[in-house]
Motif scaffolding. Structure first.
Motif, PDB file in Angstrom:
ATOM      1  N   PHE A 204       0.848  -1.195   0.000  1.00  0.00           N
ATOM      2  CA  PHE A 204       0.000   0.000   0.000  1.00  0.00           C
ATOM      3  C   PHE A 204       0.884   1.246   0.000  1.00  0.00           C
ATOM      4  O   PHE A 204       0.731   2.144  -0.838  1.00  0.00           O
ATOM      5  N   ALA A 205       1.822   1.303   0.921  1.00  0.00           N
ATOM      6  CA  ALA A 205       2.716   2.458   1.009  1.00  0.00           C
ATOM      7  C   ALA A 205       3.548   2.602  -0.256  1.00  0.00           C
ATOM      8  O   ALA A 205       3.742   3.715  -0.774  1.00  0.00           O
ATOM      9  N   HIS A 206       4.051   1.479  -0.773  1.00  0.00           N
ATOM     10  CA  HIS A 206       4.890   1.524  -1.977  1.00  0.00           C
ATOM     11  C   HIS A 206       4.120   2.079  -3.177  1.00  0.00           C
ATOM     12  O   HIS A 206       4.610   2.967  -3.895  1.00  0.00           O
ATOM     13  N   GLN A 207       2.903   1.563  -3.415  1.00  0.00           N
ATOM     14  CA  GLN A 207       2.139   2.021  -4.572  1.00  0.00           C
ATOM     15  C   GLN A 207       1.726   3.482  -4.442  1.00  0.00           C
ATOM     16  O   GLN A 207       1.700   4.231  -5.425  1.00  0.00           O
ATOM     17  N   TYR A 208       1.410   3.890  -3.216  1.00  0.00           N
ATOM     18  CA  TYR A 208       1.040   5.289  -2.984  1.00  0.00           C
ATOM     19  C   TYR A 208       2.212   6.218  -3.266  1.00  0.00           C
ATOM     20  O   TYR A 208       2.087   7.191  -4.013  1.00  0.00           O
ATOM     21  N   LEU A 209       3.371   5.914  -2.715  1.00  0.00           N
ATOM     22  CA  LEU A 209       4.529   6.792  -2.860  1.00  0.00           C
ATOM     23  C   LEU A 209       5.098   6.772  -4.270  1.00  0.00           C
ATOM     24  O   LEU A 209       5.739   7.735  -4.705  1.00  0.00           O
ATOM     25  N   SER A 210       4.872   5.691  -5.009  1.00  0.00           N
ATOM     26  CA  SER A 210       5.390   5.603  -6.382  1.00  0.00           C
ATOM     27  C   SER A 210       4.420   6.173  -7.412  1.00  0.00           C
ATOM     28  O   SER A 210       4.745   6.238  -8.603  1.00  0.00           O
ATOM     29  N   GLY A 211       3.232   6.568  -6.982  1.00  0.00           N
ATOM     30  CA  GLY A 211       2.270   7.173  -7.896  1.00  0.00           C
ATOM     31  C   GLY A 211       1.347   6.200  -8.591  1.00  0.00           C
ATOM     32  O   GLY A 211       0.587   6.590  -9.484  1.00  0.00           O
ATOM     33  N   ASP A 212       1.384   4.925  -8.191  1.00  0.00           N
ATOM     34  CA  ASP A 212       0.517   3.928  -8.823  1.00  0.00           C
ATOM     35  C   ASP A 212      -0.873   3.866  -8.203  1.00  0.00           C
ATOM     36  O   ASP A 212      -1.776   3.262  -8.781  1.00  0.00           O
ATOM     37  N   LEU A 213      -1.034   4.476  -7.045  1.00  0.00           N
ATOM     38  CA  LEU A 213      -2.296   4.390  -6.310  1.00  0.00           C
ATOM     39  C   LEU A 213      -2.671   5.763  -5.769  1.00  0.00           C
ATOM     40  O   LEU A 213      -1.834   6.453  -5.182  1.00  0.00           O
ATOM     41  N   GLU A 214      -3.925   6.148  -5.979  1.00  0.00           N
ATOM     42  CA  GLU A 214      -4.426   7.384  -5.382  1.00  0.00           C
ATOM     43  C   GLU A 214      -5.013   7.060  -4.017  1.00  0.00           C
ATOM     44  O   GLU A 214      -5.771   6.097  -3.878  1.00  0.00           O
ATOM     45  N   VAL A 215      -4.652   7.860  -3.012  1.00  0.00           N
ATOM     46  CA  VAL A 215      -5.073   7.595  -1.640  1.00  0.00           C
ATOM     47  C   VAL A 215      -5.625   8.868  -1.003  1.00  0.00           C
ATOM     48  O   VAL A 215      -4.945   9.887  -0.943  1.00  0.00           O
TER      49      VAL A 215
END
Length: 258
Positions: free
Chosen positions: A86-97
């Motif tokens: 979750f943290a990885h995808q958020y910080l890499s721009g793959d996931l909007e949170v």
């Protein structure tokens, strides 16, 4: 369908969830999560899901399965929890949170389910929650691609309050201990958590239940969620590994401690 809302399997229960659908999902950590329904979505490979849930499970369980498979495009949650992906995808721009104060998230779901479009709350005043600028999505280079907007503020009794909007979703997935064929549900202890709130917020609510009983077997005073909010009920198959109740972080006394 009539009053009998039971369906034969979890796969059938979520068969019409399309790509890009929004879902409110019950549970807190791994407690009370609709694991069988989540697994059915994972097996189907539905993509672009916008999930509203307190958190996103763990790396290999619950909503974490959908996340790892790249099936979630947006999360509205109160915390990242124990999920490194979750943290990885958020910080890499793959996931909007969209991170929301926990009580506010609960009330937004409750308000949406009650037909209340918005409400005022003191939570988040004087912070980026109200002033805007919280990163919702990062760009690949680490810059902020999408930031939260500023929220309307009003004073009541000399105290500032933020305007928050109720949440409704296309579908809701919840888990209950007992349900009847009319969709009346009973939750067990802390597994009640976000489940009733998520259920009311969904336009189509699907409940997985450990025990299915006939209408009239539940005492009306025992029912936590009336069947009017539930459109589909699926009984969890005994021994189904997807319905396992995992402990997110097991804590025990040291051996020999009194």
């Amino acid at each position: 369908m009539g009053l009998d809302k039971t369906v034969a399997s979890a796969a059938e229960a979520v068969a019409d969830v399309p790509d890009g659908a929004s879902l409110a999902v019950g549970g807190f950590g791994l407690c009370g999560i609709p694991g069988t329904l989540i697994n059915a979505l994972w097996q189907r490979g539905v993509n672009g899901l916008e999930i509203v849930s307190n958190n996103c499970g763990v790396d290999d369980w619950g909503l974490g399965l959908l996340l790892a498979a790249g099936q979630i495009s947006r999360m509205t949650s109160s915390y990242v929890g124990e999920n490194k992906e979750f943290a990885h995808q958020y910080l890499s721009g793959d996931l909007e949170v969209e991170l929301v104060p926990q009580g506010t998230l609960a009330e937004r779901l409750r308000a949406g389910g009650a037909g209340i479009p918005a409400f005022y709350t003191p939570a988040g005043t004087g912070t980026q929650v109200g002033e805007g600028g919280l990163p919702w999505r990062y760009a690949a280079d680490g810059s902020v691609a999408v930031a939260s907007p500023a929220k309307e503020t009003r004073e009541f009794g000399g105290r500032p309050y933020l305007l928050e909007h109720g949440i409704t979703t296309d579908f809701a997935l919840v888990r209950a201990t007992v349900g009847d064929r009319h969709g009346n549900l009973v939750f067990r202890s802390s597994a009640r958590n976000f489940n009733p709130l998520a259920a009311t917020a969904g336009r189509v609510t699907v409940a997985e239940v450990d025990h299915l009983v006939e209408p009239g077997e539940l005492d009306p005073d025992e029912i936590h969620l009336p069947g009017i909010f539930v459109q589909r009920v699926v009984r969890v198959t005994p021994g189904d590994p997807t319905a396992e109740r995992r402990v997110e972080r097991r804590t025990v006394r040291p051996e020999g401690a009194s």
